[in-house]
Design a protein around this motif. Structure first.
Motif, PDB file in Angstrom:
ATOM      1  N   ASN A 191      58.388  53.850  48.083  1.00 50.09           N
ATOM      2  CA  ASN A 191      59.045  53.336  49.278  1.00 50.09           C
ATOM      3  C   ASN A 191      57.981  53.144  50.350  1.00 50.09           C
ATOM      4  O   ASN A 191      57.457  54.114  50.899  1.00 50.09           O
ATOM      5  N   SER A 192      57.649  51.900  50.647  1.00 48.90           N
ATOM      6  CA  SER A 192      56.573  51.615  51.601  1.00 48.90           C
ATOM      7  C   SER A 192      56.944  52.014  53.025  1.00 48.90           C
ATOM      8  O   SER A 192      56.064  52.217  53.865  1.00 48.90           O
ATOM      9  N   SER A 193      58.225  52.151  53.317  1.00 48.01           N
ATOM     10  CA  SER A 193      58.658  52.552  54.659  1.00 48.01           C
ATOM     11  C   SER A 193      58.449  54.047  54.890  1.00 48.01           C
ATOM     12  O   SER A 193      57.961  54.474  55.937  1.00 48.01           O
ATOM     13  N   SER A 194      58.817  54.858  53.893  1.00 51.49           N
ATOM     14  CA  SER A 194      58.679  56.309  54.031  1.00 51.49           C
ATOM     15  C   SER A 194      57.326  56.818  53.552  1.00 51.49           C
ATOM     16  O   SER A 194      56.884  57.900  53.944  1.00 51.49           O
ATOM     17  N   GLY A 195      56.670  56.049  52.682  1.00 50.23           N
ATOM     18  CA  GLY A 195      55.399  56.485  52.123  1.00 50.23           C
ATOM     19  C   GLY A 195      55.548  57.469  50.982  1.00 50.23           C
ATOM     20  O   GLY A 195      54.575  58.103  50.576  1.00 50.23           O
ATOM     21  N   PHE A 196      56.767  57.600  50.445  1.00 50.61           N
ATOM     22  CA  PHE A 196      57.023  58.540  49.359  1.00 50.61           C
ATOM     23  C   PHE A 196      57.547  57.814  48.119  1.00 50.61           C
ATOM     24  O   PHE A 196      58.123  56.734  48.212  1.00 50.61           O
ATOM     25  N   ASP A 230      56.096  61.670  35.428  1.00 51.21           N
ATOM     26  CA  ASP A 230      54.984  62.516  35.847  1.00 51.21           C
ATOM     27  C   ASP A 230      54.546  62.102  37.249  1.00 51.21           C
ATOM     28  O   ASP A 230      54.143  60.956  37.468  1.00 51.21           O
ATOM     29  N   GLY A 231      54.629  63.050  38.202  1.00 48.28           N
ATOM     30  CA  GLY A 231      54.287  62.750  39.586  1.00 48.28           C
ATOM     31  C   GLY A 231      52.830  62.398  39.802  1.00 48.28           C
ATOM     32  O   GLY A 231      52.464  61.849  40.850  1.00 48.28           O
ATOM     33  N   GLY A 232      51.978  62.704  38.823  1.00 44.64           N
ATOM     34  CA  GLY A 232      50.570  62.348  38.939  1.00 44.64           C
ATOM     35  C   GLY A 232      50.307  60.868  38.734  1.00 44.64           C
ATOM     36  O   GLY A 232      49.203  60.378  39.010  1.00 44.64           O
ATOM     37  N   PHE A 233      51.321  60.162  38.245  1.00 37.94           N
ATOM     38  CA  PHE A 233      51.223  58.717  38.054  1.00 37.94           C
ATOM     39  C   PHE A 233      52.215  58.063  39.009  1.00 37.94           C
ATOM     40  O   PHE A 233      53.421  58.097  38.775  1.00 37.94           O
ATOM     41  N   ASP A 234      51.728  57.497  40.101  1.00 38.54           N
ATOM     42  CA  ASP A 234      52.637  56.841  41.034  1.00 38.54           C
ATOM     43  C   ASP A 234      52.125  55.446  41.367  1.00 38.54           C
ATOM     44  O   ASP A 234      51.037  55.051  40.946  1.00 38.54           O
ATOM     45  N   THR A 235      52.918  54.712  42.117  1.00 35.21           N
ATOM     46  CA  THR A 235      52.584  53.309  42.407  1.00 35.21           C
ATOM     47  C   THR A 235      52.235  53.089  43.874  1.00 35.21           C
ATOM     48  O   THR A 235      52.309  51.975  44.375  1.00 35.21           O
ATOM     49  N   SER A 236      51.828  54.160  44.560  1.00 34.57           N
ATOM     50  CA  SER A 236      51.531  54.042  45.990  1.00 34.57           C
ATOM     51  C   SER A 236      50.337  53.135  46.272  1.00 34.57           C
ATOM     52  O   SER A 236      50.246  52.553  47.360  1.00 34.57           O
ATOM     53  N   GLN A 237      49.427  53.002  45.302  1.00 33.66           N
ATOM     54  CA  GLN A 237      48.245  52.171  45.509  1.00 33.66           C
ATOM     55  C   GLN A 237      48.412  50.753  44.967  1.00 33.66           C
ATOM     56  O   GLN A 237      47.564  49.889  45.231  1.00 33.66           O
ATOM     57  N   ILE A 238      49.483  50.517  44.234  1.00 32.21           N
ATOM     58  CA  ILE A 238      49.667  49.192  43.624  1.00 32.21           C
ATOM     59  C   ILE A 238      51.043  48.617  43.959  1.00 32.21           C
ATOM     60  O   ILE A 238      51.514  47.698  43.296  1.00 32.21           O
ATOM     61  N   TRP A 239      51.671  49.137  45.011  1.00 30.94           N
ATOM     62  CA  TRP A 239      53.061  48.779  45.281  1.00 30.94           C
ATOM     63  C   TRP A 239      53.249  47.308  45.626  1.00 30.94           C
ATOM     64  O   TRP A 239      54.340  46.766  45.464  1.00 30.94           O
ATOM     65  N   ARG A 240      52.211  46.627  46.065  1.00 33.47           N
ATOM     66  CA  ARG A 240      52.372  45.219  46.433  1.00 33.47           C
ATOM     67  C   ARG A 240      52.672  44.337  45.223  1.00 33.47           C
ATOM     68  O   ARG A 240      53.261  43.271  45.363  1.00 33.47           O
ATOM     69  N   PHE A 241      52.263  44.765  44.031  1.00 35.11           N
ATOM     70  CA  PHE A 241      52.592  43.957  42.849  1.00 35.11           C
ATOM     71  C   PHE A 241      53.357  44.738  41.778  1.00 35.11           C
ATOM     72  O   PHE A 241      53.871  44.141  40.833  1.00 35.11           O
ATOM     73  N   GLY A 242      53.450  46.051  41.935  1.00 33.55           N
ATOM     74  CA  GLY A 242      54.177  46.827  40.931  1.00 33.55           C
ATOM     75  C   GLY A 242      54.602  48.168  41.482  1.00 33.55           C
ATOM     76  O   GLY A 242      54.048  49.199  41.114  1.00 33.55           O
ATOM     77  N   ARG A 243      55.592  48.189  42.347  1.00 32.64           N
ATOM     78  CA  ARG A 243      55.935  49.432  43.039  1.00 32.64           C
ATOM     79  C   ARG A 243      56.869  50.339  42.253  1.00 32.64           C
ATOM     80  O   ARG A 243      57.091  51.483  42.635  1.00 32.64           O
ATOM     81  N   CYS A 244      57.425  49.858  41.145  1.00 26.96           N
ATOM     82  CA  CYS A 244      58.382  50.659  40.384  1.00 26.96           C
ATOM     83  C   CYS A 244      57.927  50.911  38.956  1.00 26.96           C
ATOM     84  O   CYS A 244      57.250  50.080  38.342  1.00 26.96           O
TER      85      CYS A 244
END
Length: 240
Positions: free
Chosen positions: A89-94, A178-192
């Motif tokens: 969620n780019s608004s909350s950052g989580f 697994d929380g160690g794999f998230d999309t916070s750095q690639i959310w512009r093209f693959g946030r889910c």
């Protein structure tokens, strides 16, 4: 044994003429039936429900999962299944998680290990599938990609899409990410990230759309009868 099964079904019960035999274009074949007096047992009851625009669709499990097909020849049924999601969620950052479990352990059905695969879709994703206690069966699948051009159309071998087998006779599963794999750095093209036990063929068709957008949705799951040969190519449940 296949022919014996059909003969037994024909001899034991034939639904009366008052029983509805179709719903939403799906043929409802005995032992399934629409209503208690038209099916072999409660587990085979089908509800024909109005969903939208006056259309009707068949459902098992009190209207939770849509029934797509019944095949007495293959001893299988196909139905929809919820997709688990893990999205940034780019608004909350989580990261936000929405995961599902599926329990048919007290029914005559089991998940087909022949038709279904545990499928993970995403560009930085590790998801797990495990049994009810988390102390028996457990497996996982990792999917990565650097950008959308990495995706190989029709492929599901780890680049944007990963699949792994499920065990024979499985009647319950949980999904977690697994929380160690998230999309916070690639959310512009693959946030889910997505995970589901479903038809291997259907999963490949969903790959690119799921990586680029967030979709609330369902996949196709197949249930089958474990005592008979399976020939379908979609996800299945097994009649035990």
């Amino acid at each position: 044994m296949f022919y014996s099964l059909l003969l037994v079904l024909a001899a034991v019960a034939v639904p009366g003429p008052e029983c509805q035999t179709q719903c939403g274009g799906v043929e409802i074949q005995y032992p399934f039936g629409i209503g208690d007096s038209c099916s072999r047992a409660v587990a085979f009851n089908v509800s024909c429900l109005q969903v939208q625009d006056g259309a009707y669709k068949p459902f098992l499990a009190l209207g939770v999962f849509e029934l797509l097909n019944i095949s007495l020849i293959d001893s299988t049924i196909r139905e929809t299944n919820h997709i688990s999601m893990y999205c940034y969620n780019s608004s909350s950052g989580f990261m936000e998680s929405s995961t599902w479990s599926f329990d048919v352990s007290k029914s005559p059905f089991r998940f087909s290990d022949v038709h279904n695969k545990f499928t993970v879709i995403g560009c930085n994703t590790l998801a797990y599938i495990y049994d009810s206690a988390g102390k028996g069966y457990q497996s996982g699948c990792v999917s990565t990609c650097q950008n959308l051009t990495d995706l190989a159309e029709g492929s599901c071998s780890g680049l944007g899409c990963c699949q792994t087998a499920i065990p024979r006779g499985m009647g319950f599963y949980n999904v977690s990410f697994d929380g160690g794999f998230d999309t916070s750095q690639i959310w512009r093209f693959g946030r889910c990230s997505y995970a589901i036990s479903m038809s291997a063929i259907t999963a490949r068709a969903l790959q690119e759309g799921f990586v680029t957008t967030r979709k609330e949705g369902t996949g196709v799951l197949v249930k089958q009868d474990g005592n008979f040969p399976i020939k379908a190519i979609h996800a299945t449940l097994i009649l035990a």
